[in-house]
Design a protein around this motif. Structure first.
Motif, mmCIF file in Angstrom:
data_model
loop_
_atom_site.group_PDB
_atom_site.id
_atom_site.type_symbol
_atom_site.label_atom_id
_atom_site.label_comp_id
_atom_site.label_asym_id
_atom_site.label_seq_id
_atom_site.Cartn_x
_atom_site.Cartn_y
_atom_site.Cartn_z
ATOM 1 N N ALA A 363 50.933 77.235 49.121
ATOM 2 C CA ALA A 363 50.548 76.298 48.055
ATOM 3 C C ALA A 363 49.065 76.406 47.718
ATOM 4 N N GLY A 364 48.597 77.619 47.579
ATOM 5 C CA GLY A 364 47.195 77.839 47.221
ATOM 6 C C GLY A 364 46.256 77.968 48.394
ATOM 7 N N ASN A 365 46.697 77.639 49.592
ATOM 8 C CA ASN A 365 45.862 77.776 50.791
ATOM 9 C C ASN A 365 46.102 79.143 51.426
ATOM 10 N N ARG A 366 45.018 79.848 51.748
ATOM 11 C CA ARG A 366 45.101 81.209 52.232
ATOM 12 C C ARG A 366 44.750 81.288 53.714
ATOM 13 N N LEU A 367 45.521 82.086 54.444
ATOM 14 C CA LEU A 367 45.282 82.315 55.877
ATOM 15 C C LEU A 367 45.248 83.819 56.107
ATOM 16 N N PHE A 368 44.075 84.319 56.520
ATOM 17 C CA PHE A 368 43.902 85.752 56.734
ATOM 18 C C PHE A 368 44.651 86.182 57.996
ATOM 19 N N VAL A 369 45.333 87.338 57.914
ATOM 20 C CA VAL A 369 46.122 87.861 59.023
ATOM 21 C C VAL A 369 45.397 89.061 59.635
ATOM 22 N N GLU A 370 45.166 89.010 60.927
ATOM 23 C CA GLU A 370 44.450 90.084 61.628
ATOM 24 C C GLU A 370 45.430 91.165 62.080
ATOM 25 N N THR A 371 45.822 92.015 61.144
ATOM 26 C CA THR A 371 46.766 93.083 61.496
ATOM 27 C C THR A 371 46.136 94.131 62.409
ATOM 28 N N ASP A 372 44.797 94.179 62.453
ATOM 29 C CA ASP A 372 44.142 95.148 63.342
ATOM 30 C C ASP A 372 44.273 94.761 64.806
ATOM 31 N N ARG A 373 44.743 93.536 65.096
ATOM 32 C CA ARG A 373 44.969 93.115 66.476
ATOM 33 C C ARG A 373 46.365 93.500 66.974
#
Length: 457
Positions: A363-373
């Motif tokens: 709903a417009g809120n963004r959560l960055f995903v650490e795929t490098d982990r």
């Protein structure tokens, strides 16, 4: 899960971090003749309303005048840890609010007796010399002075925590000598290691250890790899037999490793020390009987207190049990934002970006995903994360909240399929996993043969 709370700013956070940065700048040039006295003053002001106030104020004054002793450096290290502790508590409280899960009370602790005081004093003396010289003043003579102390500490099981920290810290510093030639100094990291080691040379608060009997439901495993060591940290929920609320727990295993064994081969080193990895791989629970556990939720794993249980799907656990699980408090010395790793379950999100830069939006809120982990020692890939519909992971904080995936649900051939980062932990029939393990087995055999040849000489 209220993701909107993870995007709102936290009052006072930037100011607290600025205090730490100012003090760390002082450590760069050294505390013998500090060039940036303002960093000392700011640290003293930051803890002025705490029980540390008088000691830190005196330490800042003595250090600024070039007359500080080891006890003053200990006070400065404690103040730095306290400021970072306040950052941790603010971030952790926001995260607890966002998950909506209950939080445990802070357990009582007793100060343990000082063991091997001469060894601790020797370690403290070397750390004080290090602080006087500063990161720009380190050289091989200074760093080599830690060798005998570290060897003696490693021989004492009760002091192993400090010994391992100093061993790794000294190795990093030795690889960076001379400090005067460094183009870039890892200021915060070395400040973290120095202050933590300095406080560990004092009598500590012994953790309260109890036992737990009940059903352990694994959520996922976080694999950490270094050139000479590897660690698996299993995150799980335990349902106590006495009917009390389920609780979040962790189980850790750390082993030395040669730098030639990487990827899926690392599991071969870890499996003999943690039967829980088999349960992870097979998607099963474990039945615990009298398993030692600290008040902070760390299982002191002993295989004789556990046996494999019934099948237990991690995503079912995340949907049904995790929302009710009690979040344990964090030990004072561990209250650092970099150590935050809270299990969460997310679904109903949209995905932005490609597999190299994944962001979940709610709903417009963004959560960055650490795929490098995501570790290479499993079938989970950034591509699977980018095409997922549900994710089980760890919320971390690094200047903002981040999500580290442990497992996802994605569509494969029109069927919802779960993909786990730790799926190969206990062994696998997956072609890629079998190939990687065979390579590691061959490498280990060669190393054993060479080691045996050296011992025979």
């Amino acid at each position: 899960m209220r993701v909107d709370l993870l995007t709102d700013p936290i009052a006072g956070l930037d100011e607290a971090l600025a205090v730490v940065d100012a003090f760390d700048d002082v450590l760069v040039a050294g505390l013998l003749r500090p060039q940036k006295v303002a960093g000392l003053t700011e640290l003293a002001d930051a803890v002025a309303g705490s029980p540390l106030a008088a000691r830190v104020a005196e330490a800042a004054e003595k250090t600024a005048a070039g007359a500080a002793g080891e006890e003053h450096f200990v006070s400065l290290a404690a103040a730095r840890i306290a400021v970072f502790g306040s950052v941790h508590d603010a971030v952790f409280s926001r995260l607890v609010e966002a998950t909506g899960r209950p939080q445990d009370e802070d357990p009582t602790r007793q100060v343990s007796e000082t063991e091997s005081p001469n060894l601790l004093a020797a370690a403290r003396s070397w750390l004080a010399d290090l602080a006087r010289a500063g990161w720009q003043g380190i050289d091989h003579d200074l760093i080599s002075g830690s060798a005998q102390v570290i060897s003696a500490l490693l021989a004492e099981p009760s002091l192993r925590r400090l010994a391992v920290l100093l061993d790794g810290f000294a190795a990093e510093l030795a690889a960076s000598c001379p400090g005067a030639a460094l183009d870039r100094v890892p200021v915060r990291r070395w400040g973290d290691l120095w202050s933590r080691a300095m406080v560990l040379t004092l009598p500590g608060a012994a953790p309260e250890v109890g036992t737990v009997t009940g059903r352990l439901l694994p959520l996922g495993v976080d694999l950490l790899e270094h050139s000479t060591a590897a660690q698996a940290q299993v995150h799980a929920v335990v349902e106590p037999e006495d009917g009390t609320a389920p609780r979040l727990v962790r189980a850790n295993v750390t082993v030395p490793k040669p730098d030639t064994i990487i990827g899926a081969g690392i599991w071969q080193l870890l499996r003999p020390h943690l039967s829980l990895l088999t349960a992870i791989s097979e998607g099963r629970s474990m039945d615990l009987t009298g398993m030692p556990v600290t008040a902070e939720g760390d299982l002191l794993w002993q295989d004789e207190h556990a046996r494999l249980g019934e099948p237990a799907d991690a995503f079912s656990t995340a949907r049904v049990v995790l929302p009710k699980a009690v979040t344990p408090m964090v030990a004072p010395l561990d209250r650092h934002p970099v150590r935050i790793a809270v299990p969460v379950f997310l679904e109903g999100y949209d995905v932005e970006g490609d597999e190299d830069d994944v962001t979940f939006t709610f709903a417009g809120n963004r959560l960055f995903v650490e795929t490098d982990r995501i570790p290479a020692a499993g079938p989970l890939t950034p591509k699977a994360v980018a095409s997922s519909s549900a994710c089980l992971g760890l919320i971390r904080w690094d200047g903002g909240f981040r999500l580290q995936p442990l497992a996802v649900e994605t569509t494969v051939r029109k069927k919802t399929t779960a993909v786990h980062a730790g799926a190969w932990a206990g062994g696998t029939t997956d072609k890629a996993g079998v190939k990687a393990e065979k390579g590691a087995t061959d490498a280990a055999a060669v190393l054993r043969e060479r080691a045996g040849r050296l011992l025979r000489k």
